[in-house]
Design an enzyme around this catalytic site. Structure first.
Site, mmCIF file in Angstrom:
data_model
loop_
_atom_site.group_PDB
_atom_site.id
_atom_site.type_symbol
_atom_site.label_atom_id
_atom_site.label_comp_id
_atom_site.label_asym_id
_atom_site.label_seq_id
_atom_site.Cartn_x
_atom_site.Cartn_y
_atom_site.Cartn_z
ATOM 1 N N PRO A 2 0.669 -1.287 -0.012
ATOM 2 C CA PRO A 2 0.003 0.052 0.177
ATOM 3 C C PRO A 2 0.890 1.373 0.021
ATOM 4 O O PRO A 2 1.852 1.383 0.795
ATOM 5 C CB PRO A 2 -1.055 -0.291 1.330
ATOM 6 N N GLU A 3 0.545 2.106 -0.859
ATOM 7 C CA GLU A 3 1.288 3.451 -1.090
ATOM 8 C C GLU A 3 0.316 4.368 -1.368
ATOM 9 O O GLU A 3 -1.086 4.155 -0.886
ATOM 10 C CB GLU A 3 2.368 3.465 -2.126
ATOM 11 N N LYS A 51 -0.386 8.563 3.178
ATOM 12 C CA LYS A 51 -0.939 7.036 3.303
ATOM 13 C C LYS A 51 -1.781 6.719 4.570
ATOM 14 O O LYS A 51 -2.102 5.583 4.793
ATOM 15 C CB LYS A 51 0.473 6.235 3.600
ATOM 16 N N ASN A 169 8.156 2.926 -1.187
ATOM 17 C CA ASN A 169 9.375 2.411 -1.670
ATOM 18 C C ASN A 169 9.247 2.045 -2.967
ATOM 19 O O ASN A 169 10.228 2.202 -4.037
ATOM 20 C CB ASN A 169 9.980 1.123 -0.990
ATOM 21 N N ARG A 253 15.592 0.801 4.215
ATOM 22 C CA ARG A 253 14.867 0.171 3.009
ATOM 23 C C ARG A 253 15.415 -0.140 1.807
ATOM 24 O O ARG A 253 16.690 0.194 1.757
ATOM 25 C CB ARG A 253 13.871 1.424 2.559
#
Length: 273
Positions: A2-3, A51, A169, A253
């Site tokens: 999810p972004e 988000k 990401n 990340r």
């Protein structure tokens, strides 16, 4: 994963189905809100903030964050009356149920669920930078926020939701590839307007898709330029895609990049890994 586009799409569907209708029941499977009941309130709107997903009544906000695995699904109330048979995800992962006469919104595996007074919304989203999917996205403020961190790697700065909200990401890796920027490059050495504009265009192109594509192709294996393609040849030049980690020790990340297409500039000081 999810972004911002996932949250925008979820809000759009929830708002379309439920906004303007009276809540007939609410259920929050979080100890702090287990006895909270918003039945009788009118759900005025469902809106994204980066988000974060906000369901607003006149007095209250149901705030949720999808984190890594969360999602909201719409069902007819009859599905829930059958004991959950027909749910698209395991019943034990349900964290919230918000219902009107016609629809039940079910939140699965939500990273955050809380119920706030409307006037307290800023305590959970007030720190966020401009939302890249907001029709009134404040581009100049986003660029100014980024520019205040000249020595920070651009990859890390774009992830910081205090600078601009909505990129995760997958988008950060792909927008840096398409901007031909080494992810380790300090902010001061990056054409920020070019990178941010490319990212905003990408996320707006993808917000109405159920499957993201950064290449223009929807064929399996052709959706991404670099993300998740460690040790595979670059679609553009054939160079092997590399993977490293960037970010604070507890918040690292995965970074994917093409050493040729995103070669570090002399000013970037990026190591030759």
């Amino acid at each position: 994963m999810p972004e911002g586009d996932t949250v925008w799409r979820a809000c759009h569907h929830l708002h379309e189905a439920m906004a303007g209708h009276v809540l007939t029941s609410t259920e929050f499977r979080v100890p702090r809100y287990a006895t909270t009941d918003l039945a009788g309130q009118v759900l005025r709107e469902v809106v994204p903030r980066g988000k974060h997903l906000l369901m607003r009544t006149d007095d209250w906000t149901i705030h949720s964050h999808l984190k890594m695995e969360g999602s909201w699904h719409l069902y007819r109330p009859a599905t829930l009356r059958r004991g959950g048979r027909g749910l698209r995800r395991p019943a034990h992962t349900v964290r919230a149920i918000v219902s009107t006469e016609e629809w039940s919104a079910v939140g699965f595996s939500l990273g955050v669920v809380e119920v706030l007074r409307r006037e307290d919304e800023d305590t959970v989203v007030g720190h966020l930078g401009p939302d890249v999917l907001d029709p009134d996205f404040d581009r100049e403020l986003a660029l100014a926020n980024l520019a205040r961190q000249p020595d920070r790697p651009i990859f890390v700065a774009l992830h910081d939701q205090r600078n601009l909200a909505g990129f995760g990401n997958e988008f950060v890796n792909e927008m840096l590839f398409l901007s031909a920027v080494d992810p380790r490059t300090p902010v001061a050495d990056v054409d920020l307007g070019r990178v941010v504009d490319r990212g905003v265009k990408l996320i707006r192109l993808n917000r109405d898709r159920t499957e993201r594509s950064f290449t223009g192709s929807l064929r399996p294996g052709e959706l991404h330029w670099v993300f998740g393609r460690t040790d595979r040849p670059c679609h553009r030049c054939g160079t092997t895609i590399r993977e490293i980690a960037l970010g604070p020790p507890t918040q690292e990340r995965r970074v994917y990049f093409c050493p040729n297409c995103q070669a570090p500039s002399p000013a970037s000081g990026g190591p030759d890994l």
